[in-house]
Enzyme design. Structure first.
Site, short mmCIF file in Angstrom:
data_model
loop_
_atom_site.label_atom_id
_atom_site.label_comp_id
_atom_site.label_asym_id
_atom_site.label_seq_id
_atom_site.Cartn_x
_atom_site.Cartn_y
_atom_site.Cartn_z
CB SER A 74 -0.95 -0.05 1.20
OG SER A 74 -1.87 0.99 1.17
CB ALA A 516 -0.48 -0.34 20.35
#
Length: 552
Positions: A74, A516
């Protein structure tokens, strides 16, 4: 299909695995997340091979339904790559199977891999005599062909039927997976080919634009990725600008220079840096957009009359799409039959949430970050609109909504026109996953119908100033969030959430949270407040809290 003896199957898996060994220091560190596996391409060979094994198992478990494998990283730098699985309806791999991908990837040796593989066969009750069917594609990265070789070794070892679609955007592969699995059924999604994808989008675009025309021209930054050649191909199927098609200027579409992918261009660069790519030549007021490296994200932007950069991100696309679809539902006489809802994450700007609830009067659901969570929540509405702020999103129409739209009898010419446009949108939107090319056409249709310039689109509401900061930590797994809070509150480390709340309370319109990363040892801090200076101060203060607790 001929029977596969367990012994020969094991031997084939082990023998092929020996060609793709895992560096010992990496064993135990691989983790399949929302984006699948993503890392430096030179350590990905064994992982791709093992994902191929899982693709075969998944297909056999689902009685030979076709599974997709996409090799892409990506918006990551060119030296990275990744791999992810696509389930039969073009959706992400079922969440409960992610841990099996992680287990296979972390097998310590070829023998251990065969053991883990056979345990999965037994646990999941997979019939190895059932057919396995897999289709796959890759983006334009230089490492793609080598990784396809690793994947092919797994598919050959497990005697899976496979088709290589070569270079595609990620959403095109998702589209093809659904087309293959629905072919010949009442839910047939489209022709099983890249050409079929372009023809479906082009026909829907023409239908949606029947009574209007695009205004001005659009500059599209393709991140020097796969979206460039695929957009140019799509444009061949659309009417010429003089006949009501799009007047598009394509930039950053060099796929032949490997190092240029996502370099100072693309949706992630624009969103993160809050500025146009340096190569942009657009003038004030010119409509611009950027795709990401595999064309599953898009953001729009422009320079205002004072030459200030203005971003129209995923939140803006979601509000634009939701308002237009709700408008069409009302105008066609379907509003009482359709519930239109918007799904957001905690990263959505607070001003967009207020606008959707108060101005548009639509329902909102907040979910944890990750497309799989958003997509799942969107399916609970008749029409579910979801976009992450980064520009990844789509609109999902439920089977009952599609039935209502296609069987509705309009009571006036105005209702008939609105219904025709709404029908067109159900084909124009790639409902399997966020799709930059499909979303580009959707935004252009809506702006044309509303007669909006980018400035008018921006004026629908005013964003609260916000800041996103990345903080590196020793171990991202120390930071966990409270279940049911859409990742807006930390459960651990103990005391961190209380410290964050104390800081947030000092700022007007303050909101901040830390979560996170799913792919690296980092924590992302989001903060918003009534002024830019306060948003930056709040982000810095929360980042400092994260550093303090992350160092323990």
């Amino acid at each position: 299909m001929h029977s596969i003896s367990t012994m020969s199957h094991d031997e084939a898996v082990k023998e092929a695995s020996a060609k793709h060994s895992t560096p010992a220091e990496l064993v135990g560190k691989f983790q399949y997340g929302t984006a699948g596996f993503r890392m430096k391409a030179n350590i990905l060979d064994s992982v791709v091979y093992r994902v191929g094994l899982l693709a075969s198992l998944r297909s056999r478990k689902l009685n030979g339904q076709t599974i997709g494998v996409m090799i892409t990283a990506s918006h990551n730098p060119p030296e990275d790559n990744g791999v992810k699985l696509v389930d039969p309806m073009g959706e992400m791999l079922e969440a409960s199977w992610e841990k099996y991908a992680t287990q296979l990837a972390n097998a310590e040796s070829d023998d251990h891999l065969v053991q883990v593989y056979n345990e999965l066969v037994k646990t999941l009750k997979v019939n190895l005599d059932a057919p396995a069917r897999v289709i796959f594609a890759r983006d334009t990265r230089a490492s793609g062909p080598r990784l396809v070789g690793c994947l092919n070794d797994a598919l050959t070892a497990t005697k899976a039927e496979s088709t290589d679609y070569r270079i595609l955007t990620t959403p095109q592969l998702h589209y093809l997976v659904r087309c293959v699995n629905t072919k010949g059924t009442q839910d047939e999604y489209g022709e099983v080919s890249e050409k079929g994808y372009y023809e479906k989008l082009a026909a829907a675009f023409k239908q949606a634009m029947e009574h209007t025309k695009p205004q001005g021209h659009l500059t599209v930054d393709c991140a020097n990725g796969v979206g460039g050649p695929k957009l140019l191909e799509l444009l061949k199927y659309l009417p010429a600008p003089a006949d009501g098609g799009l007047d598009v200027k394509v930039v950053n579409d060099d796929v032949h220079k490997p190092g240029s992918l996502n370099h100072q261009c693309g949706a992630d660069f624009v969103k993160t840096n809050q500025r146009a790519p340096p190569s942009s030549k657009a003038g004030p007021g010119d409509r611009c957009c950027s795709l990401d490296g595999d064309a599953d994200r898009i953001v729009f932007y422009f320079q205002d009359e004072k030459n200030v950069f203005r971003l129209l991100d995923g939140d803006r696309i979601a509000t634009l799409a939701a308002s237009f679809i709700a408008e069409l539902a009302r105008q066609s006489g379907l509003m009482d039959k359709l519930t239109v809802g918007v799904v957001q994450t905690a990263y959505a700007n607070g001003a967009s949430t207020t606008y959707i609830q108060k101005n548009l009067g639509l329902q909102i659901v907040c979910t944890p970050t990750g497309v799989k969570h958003l997509h799942h929540a969107a399916t609970r509405f008749d029409v579910g609109v979801y976009f992450e702020a980064n520009g990844h999103g789509t609109v999902v129409f439920s089977p009952s909504a599609l039935k209502a739209i296609h069987t509705h009898q309009p009571q006036s010419p105005a209702q008939a026109d609105a219904l025709t446009t709404l029908m067109a949108l159900t084909d124009l939107i790639n409902q399997t996953v966020g799709d930059a090319l499909s979303d580009l056409l959707l935004v252009e249709v809506i702006l044309a119908h509303k007669g909006f310039s980018c400035a008018e689109w921006l004026q629908t509401y005013t964003d609260l100033p916000n800041r996103l900061v990345r903080v590196e930590v020793a171990d991202r797994n120390l930071f966990t969030t409270v279940e049911g809070t859409a990742e807006r509150q930390l459960a651990s480390p103990t005391g961190a959430q209380k410290d964050i709340e104390k800081v947030v309370a000092k700022y007007k319109d303050g909101r901040s949270f830390a979560r996170a990363s799913g792919t690296e040892d980092a924590v992302r801090v989001y903060a918003e407040a009534s002024t830019r200076a306060e948003a930056e101060d709040l982000a810095a203060a929360v980042a400092q809290i994260v550093r303090k607790y992350g160092a323990k």
